[in-house]
Motif scaffolding. Structure first.
Motif, mmCIF file in Angstrom:
data_model
loop_
_atom_site.group_PDB
_atom_site.id
_atom_site.type_symbol
_atom_site.label_atom_id
_atom_site.label_comp_id
_atom_site.label_asym_id
_atom_site.label_seq_id
_atom_site.Cartn_x
_atom_site.Cartn_y
_atom_site.Cartn_z
ATOM 1 N N LEU A 8 0.834 -1.177 -0.264
ATOM 2 C CA LEU A 8 0.011 0.003 -0.015
ATOM 3 C C LEU A 8 0.939 1.312 -0.181
ATOM 4 C CD1 LEU A 8 -2.893 0.979 0.057
ATOM 5 C CD2 LEU A 8 -2.770 0.998 2.618
ATOM 6 N N ASP A 9 0.659 2.181 -0.756
ATOM 7 C CA ASP A 9 1.321 3.385 -1.005
ATOM 8 C C ASP A 9 0.226 4.482 -0.719
ATOM 9 O OD1 ASP A 9 3.306 5.256 -1.528
ATOM 10 O OD2 ASP A 9 2.799 5.365 -3.600
ATOM 11 N N ILE A 10 0.222 5.416 0.157
ATOM 12 C CA ILE A 10 -0.411 6.615 0.439
ATOM 13 C C ILE A 10 0.357 7.709 0.478
ATOM 14 C CG2 ILE A 10 -1.898 7.667 2.554
ATOM 15 C CD1 ILE A 10 -2.584 4.743 3.376
ATOM 16 N N THR A 11 -0.259 8.651 -0.308
ATOM 17 C CA THR A 11 0.265 9.953 -0.449
ATOM 18 C C THR A 11 -0.502 10.766 0.678
ATOM 19 O OG1 THR A 11 0.499 9.785 -2.936
ATOM 20 C CG2 THR A 11 0.513 12.107 -2.002
ATOM 21 N N ARG A 12 0.380 11.237 1.617
ATOM 22 C CA ARG A 12 -0.417 11.930 2.603
ATOM 23 C C ARG A 12 -0.577 13.480 2.200
ATOM 24 N NH1 ARG A 12 4.685 12.283 7.015
ATOM 25 N NH2 ARG A 12 5.116 9.833 6.973
ATOM 26 N N LYS A 13 -0.211 14.021 1.218
ATOM 27 C CA LYS A 13 -0.967 15.461 0.921
ATOM 28 C C LYS A 13 -2.045 15.265 0.284
ATOM 29 C CE LYS A 13 0.672 19.514 -1.653
ATOM 30 N NZ LYS A 13 1.422 20.049 -2.519
ATOM 31 N N THR A 14 -2.641 14.225 -0.199
ATOM 32 C CA THR A 14 -3.930 14.295 -1.108
ATOM 33 C C THR A 14 -4.826 13.115 -0.234
ATOM 34 O OG1 THR A 14 -2.931 12.560 -2.609
ATOM 35 C CG2 THR A 14 -2.599 15.008 -3.085
ATOM 36 N N THR A 15 -4.494 12.422 0.725
ATOM 37 C CA THR A 15 -5.481 11.470 1.390
ATOM 38 C C THR A 15 -6.084 11.847 2.680
ATOM 39 O OG1 THR A 15 -3.866 9.669 0.576
ATOM 40 C CG2 THR A 15 -5.336 8.993 2.214
ATOM 41 N N ALA A 16 -7.428 11.516 2.693
ATOM 42 C CA ALA A 16 -8.159 12.053 3.964
ATOM 43 C C ALA A 16 -8.639 10.879 4.708
ATOM 44 C CB ALA A 16 -9.362 12.919 3.459
ATOM 45 N N LEU A 17 -9.026 10.547 5.787
ATOM 46 C CA LEU A 17 -9.763 9.819 6.764
ATOM 47 C C LEU A 17 -11.347 10.059 6.582
ATOM 48 C CD1 LEU A 17 -9.809 7.175 8.055
ATOM 49 C CD2 LEU A 17 -9.230 8.562 10.219
ATOM 50 N N VAL A 18 -12.027 9.230 6.175
ATOM 51 C CA VAL A 18 -13.587 9.456 6.522
ATOM 52 C C VAL A 18 -14.125 8.344 7.301
ATOM 53 C CG1 VAL A 18 -15.667 9.552 5.148
ATOM 54 C CG2 VAL A 18 -13.725 10.377 4.130
ATOM 55 N N VAL A 19 -14.450 8.910 8.402
ATOM 56 C CA VAL A 19 -15.142 7.743 9.613
ATOM 57 C C VAL A 19 -16.751 8.028 9.415
ATOM 58 C CG1 VAL A 19 -15.050 7.466 12.166
ATOM 59 C CG2 VAL A 19 -13.101 8.276 10.934
ATOM 60 N N ILE A 20 -17.380 7.027 9.422
ATOM 61 C CA ILE A 20 -18.622 6.701 9.355
ATOM 62 C C ILE A 20 -19.448 6.373 10.525
ATOM 63 C CG2 ILE A 20 -20.660 5.580 7.757
ATOM 64 C CD1 ILE A 20 -18.797 7.324 6.212
ATOM 65 N N ASP A 21 -20.344 7.123 11.022
ATOM 66 C CA ASP A 21 -21.321 6.959 12.031
ATOM 67 C C ASP A 21 -20.931 6.327 13.269
ATOM 68 O OD1 ASP A 21 -23.116 7.911 10.211
ATOM 69 O OD2 ASP A 21 -23.816 6.012 9.651
ATOM 70 N N LEU A 22 -19.579 6.726 13.728
ATOM 71 C CA LEU A 22 -19.049 6.143 14.946
ATOM 72 C C LEU A 22 -19.786 7.268 16.238
ATOM 73 C CD1 LEU A 22 -15.499 5.025 14.474
ATOM 74 C CD2 LEU A 22 -17.761 3.635 14.725
ATOM 75 N N GLN A 23 -21.128 7.231 16.179
ATOM 76 C CA GLN A 23 -21.766 7.898 17.392
ATOM 77 C C GLN A 23 -22.387 7.015 18.228
ATOM 78 O OE1 GLN A 23 -23.987 9.187 13.530
ATOM 79 N NE2 GLN A 23 -25.955 8.801 14.948
ATOM 80 N N LYS A 24 -22.839 7.289 19.369
ATOM 81 C CA LYS A 24 -23.240 6.779 20.700
ATOM 82 C C LYS A 24 -24.655 5.857 20.115
ATOM 83 C CE LYS A 24 -21.694 10.059 24.003
ATOM 84 N NZ LYS A 24 -22.113 10.709 24.930
ATOM 85 N N GLY A 25 -25.478 6.255 19.231
ATOM 86 C CA GLY A 25 -26.607 5.585 18.965
ATOM 87 C C GLY A 25 -26.306 4.492 17.826
ATOM 88 N N ILE A 26 -25.079 4.671 17.355
ATOM 89 C CA ILE A 26 -24.656 3.332 16.406
ATOM 90 C C ILE A 26 -23.617 2.403 16.775
ATOM 91 C CG2 ILE A 26 -23.975 2.977 13.948
ATOM 92 C CD1 ILE A 26 -25.813 5.328 13.014
ATOM 93 N N ALA A 27 -22.639 3.186 17.232
ATOM 94 C CA ALA A 27 -21.308 2.515 17.361
ATOM 95 C C ALA A 27 -21.230 1.619 18.511
ATOM 96 C CB ALA A 27 -20.204 3.745 17.655
ATOM 97 N N LEU A 28 -22.435 1.701 19.463
ATOM 98 C CA LEU A 28 -22.487 0.745 20.457
ATOM 99 C C LEU A 28 -23.254 -0.334 20.372
ATOM 100 C CD1 LEU A 28 -22.241 3.679 23.253
ATOM 101 C CD2 LEU A 28 -20.366 2.270 22.220
ATOM 102 N N GLN A 29 -23.685 -0.606 19.286
ATOM 103 C CA GLN A 29 -24.571 -1.838 18.831
ATOM 104 C C GLN A 29 -23.757 -3.158 18.768
ATOM 105 O OE1 GLN A 29 -27.956 -1.733 18.778
ATOM 106 N NE2 GLN A 29 -27.868 0.401 19.540
ATOM 107 N N PRO A 30 -24.364 -4.114 18.944
ATOM 108 C CA PRO A 30 -23.612 -5.268 18.726
ATOM 109 C C PRO A 30 -23.016 -5.462 17.119
ATOM 110 C CG PRO A 30 -25.382 -6.004 19.830
ATOM 111 C CD PRO A 30 -25.488 -4.522 19.484
ATOM 112 N N THR A 31 -21.631 -5.630 16.677
ATOM 113 C CA THR A 31 -21.448 -6.079 15.394
ATOM 114 C C THR A 31 -20.652 -7.364 15.397
ATOM 115 O OG1 THR A 31 -19.318 -4.852 15.669
ATOM 116 C CG2 THR A 31 -21.431 -3.304 15.069
ATOM 117 N N GLN A 32 -20.632 -7.507 13.847
ATOM 118 C CA GLN A 32 -19.531 -8.748 13.319
ATOM 119 C C GLN A 32 -19.167 -8.504 12.075
ATOM 120 O OE1 GLN A 32 -21.506 -12.673 13.765
ATOM 121 N NE2 GLN A 32 -22.626 -12.102 15.787
#
Length: 194
Positions: A8-32
Motif C-alpha cells: 500500500l502506497d499512501i500520499t499524505r498530501k492528498t489522502t483523507a480519513l472518512v469515519v462513518i457513524d461512530l456515534q453513540k446511537g450506532i457504534a455501541l450496537q453489537p457488530t460482527q
C-alpha cells in the motif's frame, strides 16, 4: 490460489480519513465479524495517525430527527422502541472531533448525498479517502459507492468497520469494496502512512 496484495502506497498530501457513524446511537450496537470495541479502537488509531500527520479527518454522523428521517416503505426496516435518546448522534469519545477535523452531518446512509463532503474534500485537494465505520454495508458502502462514482481512490480499513452480521460485512468487503478500491488492515494503512 491466494493473490498477494501489492504494498500500500499512501500520499499524505492528498489522502483523507472518512469515519462513518461512530456515534453513540450506532457504534455501541453489537457488530460482527469485528466487535464494535475493536472497530472503535482501530478507527481511533487511524484518527490519531491522520491528525499527527496533518492529514484531514472527516467525521460523519447521522443528525436526522423523526421529522427529517427518510420514510421509505420497505420489507425490512430498522425498528426503534421509544424516542431517540438526546445523545444518539454524538460522536463516541474515542473519535470526538478535534479542532482541525471536519464534521459532516447527514440524514441518510451515505455521507455524500445532501452534504458538502465532496466539496470539502476537493477544496483540500484530496483524491484518496480511507474509509472506516459502522455499518460496513450501510453507511460505509453507500458512501463508497458515491466516492467511486465521483472518481476518488479508496482504501477500506477492513478491521475498522463491521456490520450486523459477518455475512453482511463480508459481502460488502469481498464483492463490492475490492472492485472499488483497496481493502487493507488498519496496521497496513498505518504502516503506509509512516
Amino acid at each position: 490460489m491466494v493473490s498477494v496484495m501489492p504494498e500500500l502506497d499512501i500520499t499524505r498530501k492528498t489522502t483523507a480519513l472518512v469515519v462513518i457513524d461512530l456515534q453513540k446511537g450506532i457504534a455501541l450496537q453489537p457488530t460482527q465479524p469485528h466487535p464494535s470495541s475493536l472497530v472503535i479502537r482501530n478507527a481511533a488509531r487511524l484518527v490519531t495517525a491522520f491528525r499527527k500527520n496533518a492529514m484531514p479527518v472527516f467525521l460523519v454522523h447521522v443528525v436526522s430527527t423523526p421529522e427529517t428521517m427518510l420514510k421509505v416503505k420497505s420489507d425490512d426496516s430498522f425498528s426503534r422502541t421509544g424516542p431517540i435518546p438526546p445523545d444518539w448522534s454524538e460522536f463516541i469519545p474515542e473519535v470526538a472531533p478535534g479542532p482541525a477535523d471536519i464534521v459532516i452531518g447527514k440524514k441518510q446512509w451515505g455521507a455524500f448525498y445532501g452534504t458538502d463532503l465532496e466539496l470539502q474534500l476537493r477544496r483540500r485537494g484530496m483524491d484518496t479517502i480511507v474509509l472506516c465505520g459502522i455499518a460496513t454495508d450501510f453507511g460505509v458502502e453507500s458512501t463508497a459507492r458515491f466516492a467511486y462514482e465521483y472518481g476518488f481512490q479508496q482504501i477500506f480499513a477492513e478491521d475498522a468497520m463491521a456490520s450486523r452480521t459477518a455475512e453482511q460485512h463480508q459481502a460488502a468487503i469481498n464483492f463490492i469494496f475490492r472492485r472499488m478500491g483497496r481493502v487493507r488492515s488498519t496496521d497496513e494503512i498505518l504502516t503506509a502512512i509512516g
